[in-house]
Design an enzyme around this catalytic site. Structure first.
Site, PDB file in Angstrom:
ATOM      1  N   GLY A   1      48.796  41.434  33.393  1.00 24.96           N
ATOM      2  CA  GLY A   1      49.038  40.480  34.472  1.00 24.96           C
ATOM      3  C   GLY A   1      50.413  39.868  34.444  1.00 24.96           C
ATOM      4  N   ARG A   2      50.541  38.725  33.799  1.00 23.37           N
ATOM      5  CA  ARG A   2      51.784  37.961  33.855  1.00 23.37           C
ATOM      6  C   ARG A   2      52.968  38.681  33.227  1.00 23.37           C
ATOM      7  NH1 ARG A   2      47.795  34.994  34.874  1.00 23.37           N
ATOM      8  NH2 ARG A   2      48.010  33.112  36.155  1.00 23.37           N
ATOM      9  N   ASN A  12      41.687  43.522  29.222  1.00 25.42           N
ATOM     10  CA  ASN A  12      42.614  42.547  29.787  1.00 25.42           C
ATOM     11  C   ASN A  12      42.775  41.407  28.789  1.00 25.42           C
ATOM     12  OD1 ASN A  12      42.445  39.883  32.106  1.00 25.42           O
ATOM     13  ND2 ASN A  12      44.221  41.177  31.837  1.00 25.42           N
ATOM     14  N   GLY A  13      43.936  40.772  28.821  1.00 26.15           N
ATOM     15  CA  GLY A  13      44.169  39.616  27.968  1.00 26.15           C
ATOM     16  C   GLY A  13      45.135  39.902  26.836  1.00 26.15           C
ATOM     17  N   LYS A  49      35.338  42.104  37.218  1.00 25.03           N
ATOM     18  CA  LYS A  49      36.222  41.598  36.168  1.00 25.03           C
ATOM     19  C   LYS A  49      35.540  40.389  35.553  1.00 25.03           C
ATOM     20  CE  LYS A  49      40.990  40.123  35.276  1.00 25.03           C
ATOM     21  NZ  LYS A  49      40.734  38.827  34.599  1.00 25.03           N
ATOM     22  N   MET A  99      46.201  34.425  41.621  1.00 25.71           N
ATOM     23  CA  MET A  99      46.293  33.583  42.808  1.00 25.71           C
ATOM     24  C   MET A  99      47.692  32.994  42.957  1.00 25.71           C
ATOM     25  SD  MET A  99      42.546  31.741  42.502  1.00 25.71           S
ATOM     26  CE  MET A  99      42.701  30.802  44.018  1.00 25.71           C
ATOM     27  N   CYS A 128      37.835  34.114  36.375  1.00 28.47           N
ATOM     28  CA  CYS A 128      38.825  33.061  36.606  1.00 28.47           C
ATOM     29  C   CYS A 128      38.246  31.690  36.231  1.00 28.47           C
ATOM     30  CB  CYS A 128      39.257  33.056  38.071  1.00 28.47           C
ATOM     31  SG  CYS A 128      40.535  31.820  38.419  1.00 28.47           S
ATOM     32  N   HIS A 151      38.366  40.532  30.206  1.00 29.44           N
ATOM     33  CA  HIS A 151      39.349  39.674  29.552  1.00 29.44           C
ATOM     34  C   HIS A 151      38.748  39.267  28.215  1.00 29.44           C
ATOM     35  CE1 HIS A 151      42.549  36.320  30.023  1.00 29.44           C
ATOM     36  NE2 HIS A 151      42.233  36.466  28.733  1.00 29.44           N
TER      37      HIS A 151
END
Length: 321
Positions: free
Chosen positions: A217-218, A194-195, A122, A2, A83, A154
């Site tokens: 992601g980041r 993920n993660g 997810k 987001m 999330c 995740h």
């Protein structure tokens, strides 16, 4: 993510990798049903393959949001059950849905009834005091019984009280073996990890351990060339590692078009601060854009100037060597 993976970010990332699946920011179903649909759903055709990530917990509302989104031609519709932010908790969706797999199953069944693209989920491995080795198998069995076959997991629990969203990405311990066990126990499901995946090598290792995909992601946002720059070659066996200066060159016409339609330079360049991560002149590049891109009248010439600072620093470094 987001406020991060908007259409400008995704167009930029698509210039780096032609094959990686890109995800939108999470968009809530009520916003699509009642809000500005074009603002929420429009994207650039070159972004394909691109997935729309939805947030919501009302089956009828998610069905309607999915029906509306069909007209935009996304390649996947993903329901976010992972999330942990306060915004999604107050709306009773996101990671809190790990507590109600039957509701998730009802939601995805309604979405699939109208979707033109595949519906995916997810999720986390659990939340709060849940025991992941008990909760996650039940969640996968319940939701897959409704027809979902692709999950991105995740590999951390989410603590809905007491930890910030940032802490929820870092403090709960990662449990990759649990995700790998789920793939072994449910081989018919497509399961991505993920993660904590901070390098392309880490993603490759996840695939080598039998998982079907890896979501970064980041790390991909902050160091796009390190994660995405060689992904097409190493994961798909196509192309050569991308050159950041070539990427920068392809972004200039996109910037000019955006500005011609009333946009602002920083709306694009804020996503590009990591383009030259680790290279001589990268700090000056970031400084020029961070200080100048928000100013009235800032245009692609400022971006070209910032890129030039990197080129100059690299030449100077080469001469010293």
């Amino acid at each position: 993510m987001m406020d991060w993976t908007d259409r400008h970010c995704r167009f930029f990332h698509r210039q780096i990798s032609h094959h990686a699946l890109l995800y939108t920011e999470m968009v809530t179903a009520p916003a699509i049903v009642h809000g500005d649909r074009s603002k929420l759903l429009d994207y650039n055709t070159p972004e394909h393959p691109v997935a729309l990530q939805l947030g919501g917990s009302d089956p009828a509302e998610l069905r309607e949001a999915t029906r509306i989104a069909n007209d935009w031609g996304y390649d996947e519709i993903n329901l976010n059950c992972g999330c942990p932010s306060d915004r999604v908790q107050s709306g009773a969706f996101g990671a809190v849905l790990m507590k109600t797999p039957e509701l998730v199953a009802e939601c995805v069944a309604e979405m699939q009834a109208v979707a033109h693209a595949e519906v995916t989920v997810k999720c986390r491995i659990g939340v709060d005091d849940q025991a992941p080795y008990e909760v996650l198998p039940r969640f996968l069995e319940t939701v897959s019984a409704a027809g979902v076959t692709r999950f991105t997991i995740h590999a951390r629990k989410a603590w809905l009280q007491g930890l910030s969203p940032k802490d929820n990405r870092e403090i709960p311990p990662l449990d990759y073996p649990l995700v790998e066990r789920m793939k072994a126990e449910y081989p018919h499901l497509n399961i991505s990890l993920n993660g904590g995946l901070a390098t392309l090598a880490a993603a490759e290792e996840a695939l080598a351990r039998g998982l079907d995909g890896a979501m970064v992601g980041r790390a991909a946002y902050h160091e796009p060339m390190e994660i995405l720059g060689a992904a097409d070659q190493r994961l798909w066996g196509q192309g050569a590692p991308r050159d950041p200066f070539e990427i920068a060159e392809t972004m200039v016409p996109y910037i000019d078009n955006h500005l011609a339609h009333g946009g602002r330079l920083h709306q694009i360049t804020r996503h590009m601060l990591g383009l030259f991560h680790g290279k001589p002149g990268a700090r000056r590049y970031r400084q020029i854009l961070s200080e100048g891109a928000t100013r009235t009248g800032a245009d692609s010439a400022l971006f070209v100037q910032a890129v030039g600072a990197v080129a100059q620093a690299m030449r100077a470094q080469s001469e010293q060597d």
